[in-house]
Enzyme design. Structure first.
Site, mmCIF file in Angstrom:
data_model
loop_
_atom_site.group_PDB
_atom_site.id
_atom_site.type_symbol
_atom_site.label_atom_id
_atom_site.label_comp_id
_atom_site.label_asym_id
_atom_site.label_seq_id
_atom_site.Cartn_x
_atom_site.Cartn_y
_atom_site.Cartn_z
ATOM 1 N N SER A 204 6.121 -2.427 -5.745
ATOM 2 C CA SER A 204 6.375 -1.291 -4.852
ATOM 3 C C SER A 204 8.038 -1.008 -4.898
ATOM 4 O O SER A 204 8.736 -1.913 -5.451
ATOM 5 C CB SER A 204 6.080 -1.893 -3.725
ATOM 6 O OG SER A 204 6.535 -0.986 -2.414
ATOM 7 N N TYR B 188 6.608 -8.259 3.542
ATOM 8 C CA TYR B 188 6.320 -7.553 2.307
ATOM 9 C C TYR B 188 7.362 -7.271 1.409
ATOM 10 O O TYR B 188 7.080 -7.256 0.089
ATOM 11 C CB TYR B 188 5.887 -6.117 3.154
ATOM 12 C CG TYR B 188 5.195 -5.149 2.074
ATOM 13 C CD1 TYR B 188 4.016 -5.334 1.548
ATOM 14 C CD2 TYR B 188 5.907 -3.856 1.670
ATOM 15 C CE1 TYR B 188 3.363 -4.597 0.515
ATOM 16 C CE2 TYR B 188 5.305 -3.113 0.583
ATOM 17 C CZ TYR B 188 4.117 -3.703 0.061
ATOM 18 O OH TYR B 188 3.608 -2.533 -0.806
#
Length: 255
Positions: A149, A162
């Site tokens: 990501s 995250y």
């Protein structure tokens, strides 16, 4: 006409939705036989039937890759069914956002289990088969693509754990690339920005975060899963002498 991946076998985790589904379709269109791995068997069965109806080959494999035994069994089932494994796409992911202060640590554990441990389990199980495929035809090269990501490149307030998982994926990918790519198992990371998938919905139980992500998706022309699938296909269809170590794909509005 022979497609670029004819005669190869790919395994895609998180194949029951979003990027995983689009990637499985794309790899099947390129000629690969595809093992579809996820927990939602009904969706996998539907996708396998769709790929088969379009002239491709697919196998639905129900597994929770956070369990090392299930991850290993998914790889083994794929190899027993198709006879080999050439491509691993570690796509399964979970995003639970919020501040570190006062957080529920069980959410951290869930993200680490899926985003990090699940990726490690499938990679560990797949590596012997990928190394073997890299020594044989039809391509004499194999591939691992880890879906990370932009959160593996940049940290934000409220993304703490995250961010940790995605920075970890990037670090692991780079280390493994240096270990095995010269044995012609190419290892690359793909880092998307905002994509229209289920990922944001993982926070629907948190009103403030739900509102913030909804605003982002309303104001941004985000990527589609097929945009990321195109990137995966590009990485794994390069000629044997070319290796894509990192691919960063962003919505133009977000870049």
């Amino acid at each position: 006409m022979t497609s670029k991946l004819t005669g190869t076998v790919a395994l895609v985790t998180g194949a029951s939705s979003g990027i995983g589904t689009a990637t499985a379709r794309q790899l099947a269109e390129q000629g690969a036989s595809v093992a579809l791995v996820a927990r939602r068997k009904d969706r996998l069965d539907d996708l396998a039937a769709e790929i088969t109806a379009a002239g491709g080959t697919a196998l639905a494999v129900e597994a929770d890759i956070t369990d090392s035994a299930q991850a290993a069994a998914a790889v083994q089932q794929t190899v027993e069914h198709f006879g080999r494994l050439d491509i691993l796409v570690n796509n399964a992911g979970l995003m639970l956002l919020g501040p570190v202060v006062g957080a529920d640590p069980t959410e951290w554990e869930r993200m680490i289990a899926v985003n990090v441990q699940g990726l490690l389990h499938t990679t560990h199980a797949a590596l012997p088969h990928l190394l073997k495929a890299a020594e044989e035809g039809p391509r004499r090269v194999a591939d691992i693509v880890n879906i990370s990501s932009i959160a593996g490149r940049e940290a934000w307030n409220g993304y703490g754990v995250y961010n940790l998982t995605k920075f970890g994926v990037n670090g692991f990918t780079e280390s493994l690339r240096k270990e095995i790519t010269q044995r012609h198992v190419r290892v690359g990371v793909l880092e998307p920005g905002g994509v229209a998938t289920e990922l944001a919905s993982h926070n629907d139980h948190k009103p403030d975060i739900r509102e913030a992500t909804a605003t982002f998706y309303e104001q941004t022309e985000v990527l589609q899963p097929e945009d990321i699938a195109d990137g995966v296909a590009y990485m794994v269809t390069r000629p044997r002498h070319a290796s894509i170590g990192e691919l960063w794909i962003m919505p133009t509005d977000q870049a």
